[in-house]
Scaffold this active site. Structure first.
Site, short mmCIF file in Angstrom:
data_model
loop_
_atom_site.label_atom_id
_atom_site.label_comp_id
_atom_site.label_asym_id
_atom_site.label_seq_id
_atom_site.Cartn_x
_atom_site.Cartn_y
_atom_site.Cartn_z
N LYS A 15 -3.73 9.59 -1.28
CA LYS A 15 -4.93 9.10 -1.98
C LYS A 15 -6.13 9.04 -1.04
O LYS A 15 -7.22 9.48 -1.38
CB LYS A 15 -4.66 7.71 -2.60
CG LYS A 15 -3.54 7.72 -3.65
CD LYS A 15 -3.40 6.39 -4.37
CE LYS A 15 -2.90 5.25 -3.50
NZ LYS A 15 -1.47 5.40 -3.09
N ARG A 91 -3.46 -1.42 -9.37
CA ARG A 91 -2.05 -1.25 -9.02
C ARG A 91 -1.14 -1.99 -9.98
O ARG A 91 0.08 -1.91 -9.83
CB ARG A 91 -1.82 -1.81 -7.62
CG ARG A 91 -1.68 -0.77 -6.51
CD ARG A 91 -1.47 -1.54 -5.23
NE ARG A 91 -0.89 -0.80 -4.15
CZ ARG A 91 -1.58 -0.12 -3.25
NH1 ARG A 91 -2.89 -0.03 -3.34
NH2 ARG A 91 -0.96 0.47 -2.26
N ARG A 130 2.76 9.03 9.88
CA ARG A 130 1.32 8.81 9.72
C ARG A 130 0.75 7.97 10.86
O ARG A 130 1.37 7.02 11.32
CB ARG A 130 1.04 8.08 8.38
CG ARG A 130 -0.42 7.71 8.20
CD ARG A 130 -0.75 7.46 6.77
NE ARG A 130 -0.31 6.14 6.30
CZ ARG A 130 -0.60 5.67 5.09
NH1 ARG A 130 -1.28 6.41 4.24
NH2 ARG A 130 -0.17 4.48 4.74
N ARG A 163 0.38 2.04 11.34
CA ARG A 163 0.23 0.79 10.58
C ARG A 163 1.53 0.02 10.58
O ARG A 163 2.60 0.59 10.51
CB ARG A 163 -0.17 1.11 9.14
CG ARG A 163 -1.66 1.24 8.96
CD ARG A 163 -2.02 1.82 7.64
NE ARG A 163 -1.30 1.25 6.51
CZ ARG A 163 -1.52 1.61 5.23
NH1 ARG A 163 -2.41 2.52 4.96
NH2 ARG A 163 -0.83 1.05 4.27
N ARG A 174 7.65 -0.83 -0.41
CA ARG A 174 6.41 -0.44 -1.09
C ARG A 174 6.71 0.53 -2.23
O ARG A 174 6.07 0.47 -3.28
CB ARG A 174 5.44 0.20 -0.08
CG ARG A 174 4.78 -0.84 0.82
CD ARG A 174 4.27 -0.25 2.11
NE ARG A 174 3.17 0.67 1.93
CZ ARG A 174 2.83 1.61 2.82
NH1 ARG A 174 3.54 1.76 3.93
NH2 ARG A 174 1.80 2.39 2.60
#
Ligand code: ADP
Ligand code: ZN
Length: 217
Positions: A15, A91, A130, A163, A174
């Site tokens: 996203k 969400r 990531r 992160r 998640r």
């Protein structure tokens, strides 16, 4: 031409990357609730302090807090004039309904909800690899999109980090939260005729091309 777009999809669907591409083409406000929250945590604001424990464990921050946050961002002048890309909001169904009411109050309509489809395995693979730059928001991947110098952001020279919530156990959590709370929004927008599916595993300008093909940008 303005565009008013919601990006949907599991964590790691891309996203943020797609939003950045859209923004390259048109200077539309990119509203990333994850980025706003992480910035609030860093600055230890009231919202940041309230949100931190939810974020660290991969749970959703409570709706009322998120809705208040979006409302105060959306009423700023650039939104009505130039449009927006919402990345990470809504969400939950409650958030989607609140967004509908807010847009109605502002006499604005949503142009499209883009759903970035991607498999769980691909999500885990992407997120564990990531890396992000907390200073400028640039996103990297140690395998497919590494920084030129290790650990240093190409764009701003800041330090690139992983992160806290990009650890495998938190990612699994998640994904579960996404399936239960967020995936019903696919139906929500489909019923309103606003849903467009794009392949999240493909290149990072699929969203731009889709928006162009439906005449939104
Ligand atoms: P992701 O890569 O999971 O899409 P984000 O950067 O969008 O990550 O969000 C990080 C975290 O911030 C989420 O796991 C959640 O705790 C919180 N968050 C962001 N947006 C929302 C929202 N709209 N509602 C509730 N929590 C949110
Ligand atoms: Zn940077």
């Amino acid at each position: 031409m303005s565009a008013r777009v919601v990006l949907l999809g599991p964590p790691g669907a891309g996203k943020g990357t797609q939003a950045a591409k859209i923004k390259e083409k048109r200077n539309i406000a990119h509203i990333s609730t994850g980025d706003i929250l992480r910035d609030s945590v860093k600055r230890k604001t009231e919202i940041g302090l309230a949100a931190k424990s939810y974020m660290d464990s991969g749970r959703l921050v409570p709706d009322d807090l998120m809705i208040g946050m979006i409302r105060s961002r959306m009423v700023q002048g650039d939104i009505a004039a130039g449009g927006f890309i919402l990345d990470g909001f809504p969400r939950t169904t409650v958030q989607a309904e609140a967004l509908d009411r807010l847009l109605e109050d502002m006499s604005l309509c949503l142009d499209a909800a883009l759903f970035l489809e991607i498999s769980d395995d691909e999500v885990v693979r992407r997120l564990t690899n990531r890396r992000v730059c907390p200073s400028c928001g640039a996103i990297y991947n140690v395998i497919v999109r590494p920084t030129k110098a290790e650990g240093i952001c190409d764009a701003c020279g800041g330090s690139v980090i992983q992160r806290d919530d990009d650890k495998e156990q938190v990612i699994r959590n998640r994904l579960m939260v996404y399936r239960e709370r967020t995936s019903p929004l696919i139906d929500y927008y489909e019923k309103r005729g606003l849903l467009y599916r794009v392949d999240g595993a493909k290149s990072s300008d699929t969203a731009v091309r889709l928006l162009e093909s439906i005449g939104v940008m």
